[in-house]
Design a protein around this motif. Structure first.
Motif, mmCIF file in Angstrom:
data_model
loop_
_atom_site.group_PDB
_atom_site.id
_atom_site.type_symbol
_atom_site.label_atom_id
_atom_site.label_comp_id
_atom_site.label_asym_id
_atom_site.label_seq_id
_atom_site.Cartn_x
_atom_site.Cartn_y
_atom_site.Cartn_z
ATOM 1 N N ILE A 1 0.878 -1.170 0.000
ATOM 2 C CA ILE A 1 0.000 0.000 0.000
ATOM 3 C C ILE A 1 0.918 1.223 0.000
ATOM 4 C CG2 ILE A 1 -1.643 1.355 1.404
ATOM 5 C CD1 ILE A 1 -2.637 -1.301 2.544
ATOM 6 N N TYR A 2 0.446 2.314 -0.604
ATOM 7 C CA TYR A 2 1.251 3.535 -0.639
ATOM 8 C C TYR A 2 0.454 4.723 -0.117
ATOM 9 C CZ TYR A 2 4.245 0.764 -3.688
ATOM 10 O OH TYR A 2 5.043 -0.222 -4.198
ATOM 11 N N ILE A 3 1.153 5.619 0.556
ATOM 12 C CA ILE A 3 0.559 6.881 1.015
ATOM 13 C C ILE A 3 1.436 8.015 0.501
ATOM 14 C CG2 ILE A 3 -0.182 8.259 2.995
ATOM 15 C CD1 ILE A 3 -0.263 5.617 4.599
ATOM 16 N N VAL A 4 0.807 9.001 -0.129
ATOM 17 C CA VAL A 4 1.556 10.126 -0.692
ATOM 18 C C VAL A 4 1.951 11.091 0.434
ATOM 19 C CG1 VAL A 4 1.547 12.014 -2.373
ATOM 20 C CG2 VAL A 4 0.231 9.929 -2.829
ATOM 21 N N THR A 5 3.228 11.422 0.501
ATOM 22 C CA THR A 5 3.704 12.386 1.497
ATOM 23 C C THR A 5 4.029 13.743 0.866
ATOM 24 O OG1 THR A 5 5.972 11.520 1.252
ATOM 25 C CG2 THR A 5 4.619 10.608 3.028
ATOM 26 N N SER A 6 4.222 13.768 -0.446
ATOM 27 C CA SER A 6 4.452 15.026 -1.164
ATOM 28 C C SER A 6 4.248 14.776 -2.655
ATOM 29 C CB SER A 6 5.866 15.565 -0.910
ATOM 30 O OG SER A 6 6.850 14.671 -1.420
ATOM 31 N N GLY A 7 3.937 15.839 -3.386
ATOM 32 C CA GLY A 7 3.789 15.706 -4.825
ATOM 33 C C GLY A 7 2.442 15.152 -5.250
ATOM 34 N N ARG A 8 2.411 14.604 -6.471
ATOM 35 C CA ARG A 8 1.171 14.059 -7.027
ATOM 36 C C ARG A 8 1.485 12.787 -7.803
ATOM 37 N NH1 ARG A 8 0.421 19.682 -7.723
ATOM 38 N NH2 ARG A 8 -1.536 20.466 -6.854
ATOM 39 N N ILE A 9 0.618 11.792 -7.633
ATOM 40 C CA ILE A 9 0.741 10.512 -8.312
ATOM 41 C C ILE A 9 -0.509 10.292 -9.152
ATOM 42 C CG2 ILE A 9 1.071 8.026 -8.082
ATOM 43 C CD1 ILE A 9 3.414 9.556 -6.957
ATOM 44 N N ALA A 10 -0.325 9.966 -10.434
ATOM 45 C CA ALA A 10 -1.455 9.677 -11.314
ATOM 46 C C ALA A 10 -1.703 8.180 -11.360
ATOM 47 C CB ALA A 10 -1.180 10.186 -12.720
ATOM 48 N N MET A 11 -2.959 7.787 -11.197
ATOM 49 C CA MET A 11 -3.369 6.405 -11.397
ATOM 50 C C MET A 11 -3.854 6.304 -12.837
ATOM 51 S SD MET A 11 -2.673 5.457 -8.389
ATOM 52 C CE MET A 11 -3.159 3.739 -8.583
ATOM 53 N N VAL A 12 -3.223 5.441 -13.629
ATOM 54 C CA VAL A 12 -3.468 5.450 -15.070
ATOM 55 C C VAL A 12 -3.840 4.066 -15.598
ATOM 56 C CG1 VAL A 12 -1.928 7.411 -15.432
ATOM 57 C CG2 VAL A 12 -1.006 5.105 -15.594
ATOM 58 N N ASN A 13 -4.709 4.068 -16.594
ATOM 59 C CA ASN A 13 -5.017 2.882 -17.389
ATOM 60 C C ASN A 13 -4.592 3.158 -18.827
ATOM 61 O OD1 ASN A 13 -7.959 2.461 -15.489
ATOM 62 N ND2 ASN A 13 -6.288 1.008 -15.519
ATOM 63 N N ARG A 14 -4.168 2.123 -19.528
ATOM 64 C CA ARG A 14 -3.796 2.259 -20.933
ATOM 65 C C ARG A 14 -4.675 1.352 -21.787
ATOM 66 N NH1 ARG A 14 0.600 5.085 -22.316
ATOM 67 N NH2 ARG A 14 2.080 5.688 -20.660
ATOM 68 N N SER A 15 -5.068 1.889 -22.940
ATOM 69 C CA SER A 15 -5.836 1.099 -23.894
ATOM 70 C C SER A 15 -4.878 0.230 -24.712
ATOM 71 C CB SER A 15 -6.625 2.018 -24.833
ATOM 72 O OG SER A 15 -5.735 2.816 -25.609
ATOM 73 N N ILE A 16 -5.438 -0.674 -25.501
ATOM 74 C CA ILE A 16 -4.617 -1.566 -26.323
ATOM 75 C C ILE A 16 -3.750 -0.777 -27.292
ATOM 76 C CG2 ILE A 16 -4.721 -3.372 -28.089
ATOM 77 C CD1 ILE A 16 -7.233 -4.420 -26.721
ATOM 78 N N ASP A 17 -4.278 0.361 -27.797
ATOM 79 C CA ASP A 17 -3.513 1.152 -28.761
ATOM 80 C C ASP A 17 -2.568 2.153 -28.096
ATOM 81 O OD1 ASP A 17 -5.256 3.046 -27.818
ATOM 82 O OD2 ASP A 17 -6.294 3.371 -29.715
ATOM 83 N N GLY A 18 -2.426 2.068 -26.764
ATOM 84 C CA GLY A 18 -1.440 2.892 -26.078
ATOM 85 C C GLY A 18 -1.948 4.189 -25.506
ATOM 86 N N ARG A 19 -3.223 4.511 -25.729
ATOM 87 C CA ARG A 19 -3.771 5.739 -25.149
ATOM 88 C C ARG A 19 -3.871 5.603 -23.633
ATOM 89 N NH1 ARG A 19 -9.303 6.472 -27.929
ATOM 90 N NH2 ARG A 19 -9.163 4.192 -27.867
ATOM 91 N N GLU A 20 -3.659 6.724 -22.950
ATOM 92 C CA GLU A 20 -3.633 6.711 -21.487
ATOM 93 C C GLU A 20 -4.800 7.498 -20.909
ATOM 94 O OE1 GLU A 20 0.139 7.048 -18.953
ATOM 95 O OE2 GLU A 20 -0.743 9.046 -18.787
ATOM 96 N N SER A 21 -5.400 6.957 -19.879
ATOM 97 C CA SER A 21 -6.466 7.652 -19.155
ATOM 98 C C SER A 21 -6.057 7.771 -17.695
ATOM 99 C CB SER A 21 -7.784 6.880 -19.264
ATOM 100 O OG SER A 21 -8.788 7.480 -18.463
ATOM 101 N N VAL A 22 -6.071 8.997 -17.177
ATOM 102 C CA VAL A 22 -5.763 9.223 -15.766
ATOM 103 C C VAL A 22 -7.065 9.043 -14.990
ATOM 104 C CG1 VAL A 22 -4.880 10.844 -14.051
ATOM 105 C CG2 VAL A 22 -3.902 10.821 -16.358
ATOM 106 N N VAL A 23 -7.178 7.954 -14.255
ATOM 107 C CA VAL A 23 -8.436 7.630 -13.574
ATOM 108 C C VAL A 23 -8.533 8.265 -12.194
ATOM 109 C CG1 VAL A 23 -8.768 5.499 -14.856
ATOM 110 C CG2 VAL A 23 -7.464 5.446 -12.742
ATOM 111 N N ALA A 24 -7.401 8.662 -11.629
ATOM 112 C CA ALA A 24 -7.416 9.315 -10.313
ATOM 113 C C ALA A 24 -6.102 10.049 -10.116
ATOM 114 C CB ALA A 24 -7.635 8.298 -9.194
ATOM 115 N N LEU A 25 -6.173 11.095 -9.310
ATOM 116 C CA LEU A 25 -4.990 11.884 -8.978
ATOM 117 C C LEU A 25 -4.793 11.812 -7.474
ATOM 118 C CD1 LEU A 25 -2.858 13.779 -10.241
ATOM 119 C CD2 LEU A 25 -4.364 15.689 -9.688
ATOM 120 N N MET A 26 -3.672 11.261 -7.045
ATOM 121 C CA MET A 26 -3.383 11.097 -5.629
ATOM 122 C C MET A 26 -2.446 12.206 -5.157
ATOM 123 S SD MET A 26 -5.137 8.533 -4.723
ATOM 124 C CE MET A 26 -6.147 7.350 -5.627
ATOM 125 N N GLU A 27 -2.862 12.912 -4.098
ATOM 126 C CA GLU A 27 -2.082 14.017 -3.574
ATOM 127 C C GLU A 27 -1.701 13.737 -2.114
ATOM 128 O OE1 GLU A 27 -3.278 17.926 -5.666
ATOM 129 O OE2 GLU A 27 -5.177 16.972 -5.155
#
Length: 219
Positions: free
Chosen positions: A49-75
């Motif tokens: 498990i991870y907890i953010v202590t500084s900065g921002r972490i993007a939770m991402v999914n990728r499609s088969i053709d390589g496109r990226e979707s940011v599903v959540a932003l962790m701060e």
């Protein structure tokens, strides 16, 4: 801020006794990430498990053709990576640093042992799952009831927080992924806000000049 206080601030660990909290905190290890560093990838075997202590972490999914979707932003203060702890599955999304960031990594095993020994502590899990479901319901509602322009307005307000002037912490491509639209459509929406004098924009610097109208458009 100590690791114990960092854990205490999360929904998952907020209700633990001081003894249990200290035991879990003692297993944590801090990690530093640079922009673009990948913490884990979608489909990876999980163990922390991870907890953010500084900065921002993007939770991402990728499609088969390589496109990226940011599903959540962790701060700062946000906890993520907990789902496989309970269902034994693989990572449902990847995690990538959007800027220099710090996280605390908590291994699964001592957390599992805690819940097996003290099942009453699982109420923290219930609270976390409920908050995740609420966020999902909200996201689904936005996708149904808001067009791209409305979702763009809402996301800019979320990124700004209570500040009228802010630096966009992500690229235009990443912003488009968070909104669930093409970069061109998101840029068109932002350009319309500039024309209406709702915002001023210079590269990644934004100034909200009419928060009331931007808020109305985000509904």
């Amino acid at each position: 801020m100590t690791e114990t206080s960092i854990l205490r601030a999360t929904e998952l660990f907020a209700s633990l006794t001081e003894e249990s909290l200290s035991a879990i905190a003692a297993t944590g290890s801090p990690r530093q990430l640079q922009r673009g560093d990948t913490l884990f990838t979608e489909g990876e075997e999980p163990d922390h498990i991870y907890i953010v202590t500084s900065g921002r972490i993007a939770m991402v999914n990728r499609s088969i053709d390589g496109r990226e979707s940011v599903v959540a932003l962790m701060e700062t203060g946000d906890l993520f990576g907990e789902m496989p702890l309970f269902d034994g599955g693989k990572r449902s999304a990847g995690a990538r640093a959007l800027e220099p960031s710090g996280v605390v990594a908590i291994p699964y095993e001592p957390v599992r042992a805690l819940y097996q020994e003290h099942p009453d502590e699982l109420w923290g899990v219930v609270k976390l799952l409920v908050s995740r479901l609420r966020a999902t319901d909200k996201s689904l509602a936005d996708s149904v009831f808001l067009d791209v322009t409305g979702r763009t307005a809402k996301r800019l307000l979320e990124l700004a927080g209570d500040k009228d002037e802010f630096i966009l912490p992500i690229t235009q491509e990443e912003l488009a992924g968070m909104i669930g639209a093409s970069r061109e459509r998101v840029n068109k929406a932002i350009a319309s806000f500039v024309r209406l004098n709702w915002i001023d924009q210079s590269d990644r610097r934004y100034i909200i000049t009419n928060r009331e109208q931007l808020t109305i458009r985000a509904r």
